[in-house]
Design a protein around this motif. Structure first.
Motif, mmCIF file in Angstrom:
data_model
loop_
_atom_site.group_PDB
_atom_site.id
_atom_site.type_symbol
_atom_site.label_atom_id
_atom_site.label_comp_id
_atom_site.label_asym_id
_atom_site.label_seq_id
_atom_site.Cartn_x
_atom_site.Cartn_y
_atom_site.Cartn_z
ATOM 1 N N LYS A 21 0.826 -1.210 0.000
ATOM 2 C CA LYS A 21 0.000 0.000 0.000
ATOM 3 C C LYS A 21 0.863 1.264 0.000
ATOM 4 O O LYS A 21 2.085 1.196 0.134
ATOM 5 N N CYS A 24 1.799 1.971 4.026
ATOM 6 C CA CYS A 24 2.122 0.864 4.930
ATOM 7 C C CYS A 24 2.481 -0.370 4.107
ATOM 8 O O CYS A 24 2.366 -0.356 2.891
ATOM 9 N N GLY A 25 2.911 -1.434 4.781
ATOM 10 C CA GLY A 25 3.387 -2.619 4.081
ATOM 11 C C GLY A 25 2.316 -3.649 3.764
ATOM 12 O O GLY A 25 2.626 -4.739 3.293
ATOM 13 N N CYS A 26 1.042 -3.334 3.988
ATOM 14 C CA CYS A 26 -0.015 -4.302 3.672
ATOM 15 C C CYS A 26 -0.066 -4.551 2.170
ATOM 16 O O CYS A 26 0.196 -3.663 1.376
ATOM 17 N N THR A 27 -0.418 -5.774 1.795
ATOM 18 C CA THR A 27 -0.447 -6.144 0.384
ATOM 19 C C THR A 27 -1.584 -5.429 -0.350
ATOM 20 O O THR A 27 -2.614 -5.114 0.248
ATOM 21 N N PRO A 34 -12.204 -10.358 3.933
ATOM 22 C CA PRO A 34 -12.337 -8.966 4.357
ATOM 23 C C PRO A 34 -11.436 -8.634 5.546
ATOM 24 O O PRO A 34 -11.296 -9.445 6.465
ATOM 25 N N ASN A 35 -10.826 -7.464 5.466
ATOM 26 C CA ASN A 35 -10.017 -6.910 6.553
ATOM 27 C C ASN A 35 -8.812 -7.750 6.959
ATOM 28 O O ASN A 35 -8.369 -7.691 8.096
ATOM 29 N N THR A 36 -8.287 -8.529 6.004
ATOM 30 C CA THR A 36 -7.076 -9.298 6.297
ATOM 31 C C THR A 36 -5.829 -8.611 5.736
ATOM 32 O O THR A 36 -4.722 -9.082 5.928
ATOM 33 N N HIS A 37 -6.004 -7.507 5.003
ATOM 34 C CA HIS A 37 -4.853 -6.737 4.492
ATOM 35 C C HIS A 37 -4.801 -5.380 5.216
ATOM 36 O O HIS A 37 -4.787 -4.340 4.582
ATOM 37 N N CYS A 38 -4.838 -5.435 6.522
ATOM 38 C CA CYS A 38 -4.934 -4.200 7.311
ATOM 39 C C CYS A 38 -3.910 -4.177 8.437
ATOM 40 O O CYS A 38 -3.537 -5.221 8.975
ATOM 41 N N CYS A 39 -3.478 -2.968 8.778
ATOM 42 C CA CYS A 39 -2.533 -2.781 9.869
ATOM 43 C C CYS A 39 -2.881 -1.461 10.572
ATOM 44 O O CYS A 39 -3.771 -0.741 10.117
ATOM 45 N N PRO A 40 -2.193 -1.139 11.661
ATOM 46 C CA PRO A 40 -2.539 0.100 12.377
ATOM 47 C C PRO A 40 -2.532 1.340 11.475
ATOM 48 O O PRO A 40 -3.339 2.252 11.680
ATOM 49 N N LEU A 43 -5.570 1.316 9.091
ATOM 50 C CA LEU A 43 -6.791 1.375 9.901
ATOM 51 C C LEU A 43 -6.901 2.718 10.611
ATOM 52 O O LEU A 43 -7.893 3.004 11.273
ATOM 53 N N LEU A 45 -5.188 3.821 13.212
ATOM 54 C CA LEU A 45 -5.163 3.740 14.675
ATOM 55 C C LEU A 45 -4.271 4.832 15.242
ATOM 56 O O LEU A 45 -3.274 5.211 14.622
ATOM 57 N N TYR A 148 -11.702 -3.006 4.652
ATOM 58 C CA TYR A 148 -10.631 -2.013 4.431
ATOM 59 C C TYR A 148 -9.391 -2.592 3.747
ATOM 60 O O TYR A 148 -8.327 -1.998 3.801
ATOM 61 N N ARG B 62 9.861 4.729 1.603
ATOM 62 C CA ARG B 62 10.152 3.336 1.946
ATOM 63 C C ARG B 62 10.126 2.468 0.691
ATOM 64 O O ARG B 62 9.508 2.822 -0.319
ATOM 65 N N SER B 69 0.284 -8.323 7.659
ATOM 66 C CA SER B 69 -0.799 -7.504 8.193
ATOM 67 C C SER B 69 -1.252 -8.075 9.542
ATOM 68 O O SER B 69 -0.774 -9.125 9.969
#
Ligand SMILES: [Zn+2]
Lengths: 483, 95
Positions: A21, A24-27, A34-40, A43, A45, A148, B62, B69
């Motif tokens: 992304k 961030c490093g999400c794929t 759903p919502n398995t390619h998410c990080c703080p 999201l 946070l 997300y 980066r 994730s």
């Protein structure tokens, strides 16, 4: 429509083909639970900080260069604030007053004419999440289900100047834009997956007027065809309103594909106030000229230029050249094969005919097939030398697709070698002619079409291996000499 | 003095419900704040570039690398409600 002039501008959103992304490093992979390619970070946070993906900037610059934009050495990110559940942070990180790419233009063709559309800007931003509306209705209140995975995928927004004058031009422009972006490999441009989306602005003004009329924005355009239809509808609607002395209001309308109409979505009074301000979590983006030059050096020749070069250099028709340059892979294949088989017309016929058919049927792309440009060139040389017939050549090509073997090997294995030995053919022909004395007489009496019959018999006798041109010639010589 | 209609607009943009009393209270605070900006505006900044960033950092980028994730349980742990892996939120009427 002679009374009014139509003015169209487009806003095109394109997802960039990075692996991760933008912040961030999400794929960025399409689909997934759903919502398995998410990080703080994606999201939103508290305490998380975005860091810009270098590849996303590189792709955006590449797109800018391909559209003849100037690249800003200094640009910055801004927050676009609005409350909507597709945003995790209640703002979208975008670029407002200092975008990465400015003032470009792109040429396209329609009905043999070349048009140019100025590009106002290209800015970089993050994709929003996706809502899946559920049917469940609990205590009278409806819910949305949010995924997300898509939130934070890098996007560019390409904004044109209002230089388009008819719906068909909008479609042609977008097709060319898509081809260009695919050529430079910054996006997969799949409209069905939403990686290329378009909103359109349209207004009418009396012919001869230099002032713009009130513009209406159309959203929810899911295909190039929908864009053309929606614009045609809106063009008609606005003309009718003006004809009846009415007023067009600035508003956003949505395209209803089923009914084939545009419907008011929100008026100017309801328009959001995005309260843009500089993104404090991201430093300004400084792009060195050396980096821009480096990216520029990797730009391939773009499809329109390449098509025109093909017409000029290989003496191909406009139609053939467009087919061959439809993808970079096919155009590269053509040019590589041409090195060993410099007959452009013949090569083009094969590539856009049997080769295209086999490729389509295989569901593979050119880099995935085992056939190399040199292999096709070799096969065409064999056909041209008359060692095998065109039909056999097509069969061999099919086997090349399936097995990856070289043409010479397949021809040997299949016993396809054509008989071009005159002595051998004469023997067979004499035998056929003596079997059909009546037909020989009729032919000699002027029934020309019987020649095909004799050739057919010879082909049958030789199991298709006889060189048909040679057989034709020998039979004609024999029968006409007998008279 | 900032108008009450302006206060209502700001509250609406921020999705905050205010009572009439709160609106009047905020009218006072915000008017005072704006007056302070008026004082700042009286300073000549013609030759000074706008300061957007408090510290001088430029272009932190980066590599395009995929990282792991969060687990779905973790992702949804702050969700007000969830269903089948989705966040469930009140439906917004639009589109
Ligand atoms: Zn993430």
């Amino acid at each position: 429509m002679t009374k009014y002039e139509t003015i169209i501008g487009l806003e095109v959103h394109v997802e960039l083909a990075t692996k991760s992304k933008i912040f961030c490093g999400c794929t960025t992979e399409f689909g997934g639970d759903p919502n398995t390619h998410c990080c703080p970070i994606c999201l939103g946070l508290p305490g998380s900080l975005p860091v810009v993906n270098q590849q996303a900037i590189e792709y955006a610059i590449k797109a800018g260069l391909a559209l003849n934009c100037s690249i800003a050495n200094y640009s910055k990110f801004d927050r676009k604030n609005y409350f909507y559940p597709d945003l995790t942070k209640a703002y979208q990180i975008s670029q407002y007053d200092q975008p990465l790419c400015l003032a470009g233009h792109m040429d396209y063709e329609l009905d043999g004419q070349t048009y140019s559309v100025r590009i106002n800007r290209i800015h970089v931003e993050e994709e929003a999440g996706k809502s899946v509306h559920s049917g469940d209705n609990i205590l009278g209140s409806e819910f949305s289900q949010m995924d997300y995975n898509r939130a934070g995928i890098p996007l560019i927004e390409i904004v044109t100047e209002p230089d388009i004058r008819m719906p068909a031009q909008a479609k042609a422009f977008l097709e060319q834009l898509k081809a260009n972006l695919e050529y430079i490999k910054v996006s997969d441009c799949k409209m069905e997956q939403g990686s290329l989306r378009c909103d359109a602005n349209i207004s009418l003004r009396p012919v001869g007027s230099t002032e713009f009329g009130t513009k209406v924005e159309i959203k929810n355009l899911n295909s190039f065809r929908a864009i053309e239809r929606a614009l045609e509808y809106e063009e008609q609607r606005q003309a009718e309103v003006y004809d009846q002395g009415g007023t067009i209001y600035q508003e956003t309308r949505t395209w209803d594909e089923k009914l084939g109409v545009t419907v008011t979505m929100r008026t100017k009074e309801e328009a959001d106030d995005y309260r843009y301000f500089p993104e404090p979590d991201l430093p300004p983006l400084i792009v060195e000229q050396s980096w821009i030059d480096e990216i520029k050096a990797t730009l391939p020749e773009l499809p329109l230029a390449r098509k025109n070069r093909f017409i000029e250099q290989y003496k191909l028709s406009d139609y053939e050249a467009s087919l061959l340059t439809a993808t970079q892979e096919l155009a590269d294949f053509f040019e590589a094969a041409y090195q060993s088989f410099p007959n452009a017309k013949e090569l083009s016929n094969w590539l856009t005919g049997e080769f295209a058919r086999l490729l389509n049927a295989s569901n593979l792309t050119i880099p995935e097939i085992p056939v190399q440009p040199g292999d096709l060139a070799e096969l065409l040389s064999i056909v041209k030398d008359g060692k095998i017939s065109g039909n056999q050549g097509r069969e061999v090509l099919g086997m090349m697709f399936d097995s990856g073997k070289k043409p010479a090997q397949i021809i040997k294995e299949q016993g396809f070698e054509q008989i071009s030995d005159t002595k051998e053919l004469e023997g067979v022909i004499d035998q056929i002619l003596s079997t059909y004395p009546d037909e020989v007489k009729r032919y000699q009496a002027g029934e020309d079409r019987l020649l095909g019959f004799f050739v057919g018999q010879v082909m049958k006798e030789t199991k298709g291996k006889a060189n048909p041109g040679l057989v034709n010639q020998i039979i004609r010589n024999k029968l006409l000499a007998d008279q | 003095m900032i108008e009450i209609t302006e206060i209502k607009k700001i509250a609406d943009a921020a999705r905050i419900n205010l009572t009439a009393e709160e609106e009047r209270e905020l009218q006072g605070y915000l008017s005072q704040m704006l007056a302070n900006f008026d004082k700042l505006r009286s300073i000549d900044t013609e030759q000074v570039a706008a300061t957007i960033y408090p510290i001088a950092v430029e272009s932190v980028l980066r590599e395009d690398q995929v990282e792991t994730s969060l687990d779905i349980e973790c992702v949804l742990s702050n969700a007000p409600e969830s269903v089948k892996g989705y966040f469930r939120v009140p439906r917004i009427m639009e589109e």
